[in-house]
Scaffold this motif. Sequence first.
Motif, PDB file in Angstrom:
ATOM      1  N   GLY A 343       0.802  -1.218   0.000  1.00  0.00           N
ATOM      2  CA  GLY A 343       0.000   0.000   0.000  1.00  0.00           C
ATOM      3  C   GLY A 343       0.832   1.263   0.000  1.00  0.00           C
ATOM      4  N   PRO A 344       0.163   2.424   0.178  1.00  0.00           N
ATOM      5  CA  PRO A 344       0.844   3.723   0.098  1.00  0.00           C
ATOM      6  C   PRO A 344       2.001   3.838   1.069  1.00  0.00           C
ATOM      7  CG  PRO A 344      -1.541   4.011   0.117  1.00  0.00           C
ATOM      8  CD  PRO A 344      -1.283   2.568   0.431  1.00  0.00           C
ATOM      9  N   ARG A 345       2.996   4.586   0.667  1.00  0.00           N
ATOM     10  CA  ARG A 345       4.159   4.828   1.512  1.00  0.00           C
ATOM     11  C   ARG A 345       4.765   6.177   1.126  1.00  0.00           C
ATOM     12  NH1 ARG A 345       7.964   0.388   1.359  1.00  0.00           N
ATOM     13  NH2 ARG A 345       6.130  -0.841   1.851  1.00  0.00           N
ATOM     14  N   GLY A 346       5.671   6.644   1.952  1.00  0.00           N
ATOM     15  CA  GLY A 346       6.278   7.945   1.672  1.00  0.00           C
ATOM     16  C   GLY A 346       5.354   9.079   2.057  1.00  0.00           C
ATOM     17  N   ARG A 347       5.727  10.263   1.640  1.00  0.00           N
ATOM     18  CA  ARG A 347       4.983  11.461   2.025  1.00  0.00           C
ATOM     19  C   ARG A 347       3.589  11.478   1.413  1.00  0.00           C
ATOM     20  NH1 ARG A 347       8.471  15.912  -1.512  1.00  0.00           N
ATOM     21  NH2 ARG A 347       8.397  14.771  -3.477  1.00  0.00           N
ATOM     22  N   GLN A 348       2.615  11.906   2.178  1.00  0.00           N
ATOM     23  CA  GLN A 348       1.265  12.066   1.682  1.00  0.00           C
ATOM     24  C   GLN A 348       0.751  13.472   1.989  1.00  0.00           C
ATOM     25  OE1 GLN A 348       0.099   8.033   3.477  1.00  0.00           O
ATOM     26  NE2 GLN A 348      -1.349   8.239   1.811  1.00  0.00           N
ATOM     27  N   GLY A 349       0.849  13.872   3.266  1.00  0.00           N
ATOM     28  CA  GLY A 349       0.436  15.219   3.618  1.00  0.00           C
ATOM     29  C   GLY A 349      -1.047  15.423   3.447  1.00  0.00           C
ATOM     30  N   SER A 350      -1.445  16.662   3.370  1.00  0.00           N
ATOM     31  CA  SER A 350      -2.854  17.002   3.229  1.00  0.00           C
ATOM     32  C   SER A 350      -3.013  18.030   2.125  1.00  0.00           C
ATOM     33  CB  SER A 350      -3.392  17.565   4.557  1.00  0.00           C
ATOM     34  OG  SER A 350      -2.628  18.682   4.955  1.00  0.00           O
ATOM     35  N   PRO A 351      -4.192  18.068   1.512  1.00  0.00           N
ATOM     36  CA  PRO A 351      -4.417  19.049   0.446  1.00  0.00           C
ATOM     37  C   PRO A 351      -4.437  20.469   1.009  1.00  0.00           C
ATOM     38  CG  PRO A 351      -6.462  17.932   1.012  1.00  0.00           C
ATOM     39  CD  PRO A 351      -5.369  17.229   1.761  1.00  0.00           C
ATOM     40  N   GLY A 352      -4.187  21.418   0.145  1.00  0.00           N
ATOM     41  CA  GLY A 352      -4.202  22.812   0.598  1.00  0.00           C
ATOM     42  C   GLY A 352      -4.169  23.760  -0.582  1.00  0.00           C
ATOM     43  N   GLN A 353      -4.412  25.011  -0.324  1.00  0.00           N
ATOM     44  CA  GLN A 353      -4.385  26.022  -1.376  1.00  0.00           C
ATOM     45  C   GLN A 353      -2.969  26.149  -1.924  1.00  0.00           C
ATOM     46  OE1 GLN A 353      -6.046  29.748  -0.181  1.00  0.00           O
ATOM     47  NE2 GLN A 353      -5.672  30.756  -2.140  1.00  0.00           N
ATOM     48  N   VAL A 354      -2.855  26.284  -3.228  1.00  0.00           N
ATOM     49  CA  VAL A 354      -1.554  26.380  -3.875  1.00  0.00           C
ATOM     50  C   VAL A 354      -1.028  27.801  -3.787  1.00  0.00           C
ATOM     51  CG1 VAL A 354      -0.268  26.015  -6.013  1.00  0.00           C
ATOM     52  CG2 VAL A 354      -2.177  24.509  -5.428  1.00  0.00           C
ATOM     53  N   ALA A 355       0.188  27.947  -3.288  1.00  0.00           N
ATOM     54  CA  ALA A 355       0.829  29.259  -3.235  1.00  0.00           C
ATOM     55  C   ALA A 355       1.267  29.653  -4.645  1.00  0.00           C
ATOM     56  CB  ALA A 355       2.028  29.213  -2.299  1.00  0.00           C
ATOM     57  N   LEU A 356       0.852  30.841  -5.095  1.00  0.00           N
ATOM     58  CA  LEU A 356       1.165  31.320  -6.437  1.00  0.00           C
ATOM     59  C   LEU A 356       1.648  32.765  -6.374  1.00  0.00           C
ATOM     60  CD1 LEU A 356      -2.048  30.035  -8.267  1.00  0.00           C
ATOM     61  CD2 LEU A 356       0.250  29.056  -8.503  1.00  0.00           C
ATOM     62  N   PRO A 357       2.410  33.211  -7.375  1.00  0.00           N
ATOM     63  CA  PRO A 357       2.764  34.630  -7.425  1.00  0.00           C
ATOM     64  C   PRO A 357       1.512  35.489  -7.555  1.00  0.00           C
ATOM     65  CG  PRO A 357       4.095  33.337  -8.956  1.00  0.00           C
ATOM     66  CD  PRO A 357       2.987  32.449  -8.481  1.00  0.00           C
TER      67      PRO A 357
END
Length: 380
Positions: A343-357
């Motif tokens: 199954g899944p491994r490594g970094r997963q984290g959580s969704p979030g707003q994308v930082a943009l210029p």
Amino acid sequence: MSSLRIGSLELHSPVVLAPMAGVTNVAFRTLCRELELERAGSTSGLYVCEMVTARALVERQPATMHMTTFGPTETPRSLQLYTVDPDTTYAAAKMIVDENMADHIDMNFGCPVPKVTRKGGGSALPYKRRLFGQIVAAAVRATEGTDIPVTVKMRVGIDPEHHTHLDAGRIAAAEGAAAVALHARTASQRYSGTADWNEITRLKEHVTDVPILGNGDIFDASDAARMMNETGCDGVVVGRGCLGRPWLFAELSAALNGQQIATPPTLGEVTKIIARHAQLLAAHHGEMKGLRELRKHVSWYMRGFPVGSDLRVSMALVSTLSELDDLLGQLDHDVPFPKDAEGPRGRQGSPGQVALPEGWLDDPEDDLVPVGADMMHSGG
């Protein structure tokens, strides 16, 4: 026999190792190749070097040059560039050609890391259609008259409201890219949730003149076969699924070519793989740094195995090859590979707003090069 052609490259397996920062160095790639040869009888896929920044390559920064190390028998040699500037892209690709540094150039437009997207790089850049096309065209122009194909790796888009993959795939192919790989998540998802393989299907239907490779949530051989069957993609790109499982490519190659998959390794066999990985890292980085680099891999290797917390802590602090050998000798070598390790491994984290210029989404036709984005060194 399942194969994949990317420009001049004829691969006998449609499986590609995704470039991962701090992971897919020459030591890890060599280990993957050795295990594929041992367990499947061939080394037939494409193993991509960890990403390097085009500007740092052109400036010959020592750490970047060290990252471009390939094994003496490694072929094809595959190098991924992170780039935001057509001029720098051309210079980097021309350098690769003139100095015979690689046999394949991939370009990263999939990185979702905030410090990258905040300056308009990575997965933010394909939104700027003209600039994206100019960058791909620059790399292709630099490789004209050679057998070095240029490919592109990207994400579905910035977020659910700003998908870019269909336009970007069409543009990349029109500008001469030999293949397009799609990580079927948006930048806002990062590595969380589930990859939407339907978007791979859409891209495959939209871009029909170059191979389309699928990426996202391939953790075992059945996943790869299912992705290809469900989406029609021409090959698969494997990233986090191989962390702590460098023998996964042998399993994928065997499964996709109708061969019997080798039995997963016992803990004793895994200890031998860890020891070999350590030797390769020490040869590449020196023993002290190489063993520091190994520490994160050990936690992935040990996933699911019944290893006591004290021993896990000791292996997470290992600093010499002899110390590692002593610790590995304390493990029960007869333990079979655990079901819990799948199954899944490594970094997963959580969704979030994308930082943009500021104002990044105002004009997708704007082709101004983002300021400072080529100083970034992270990938994904």
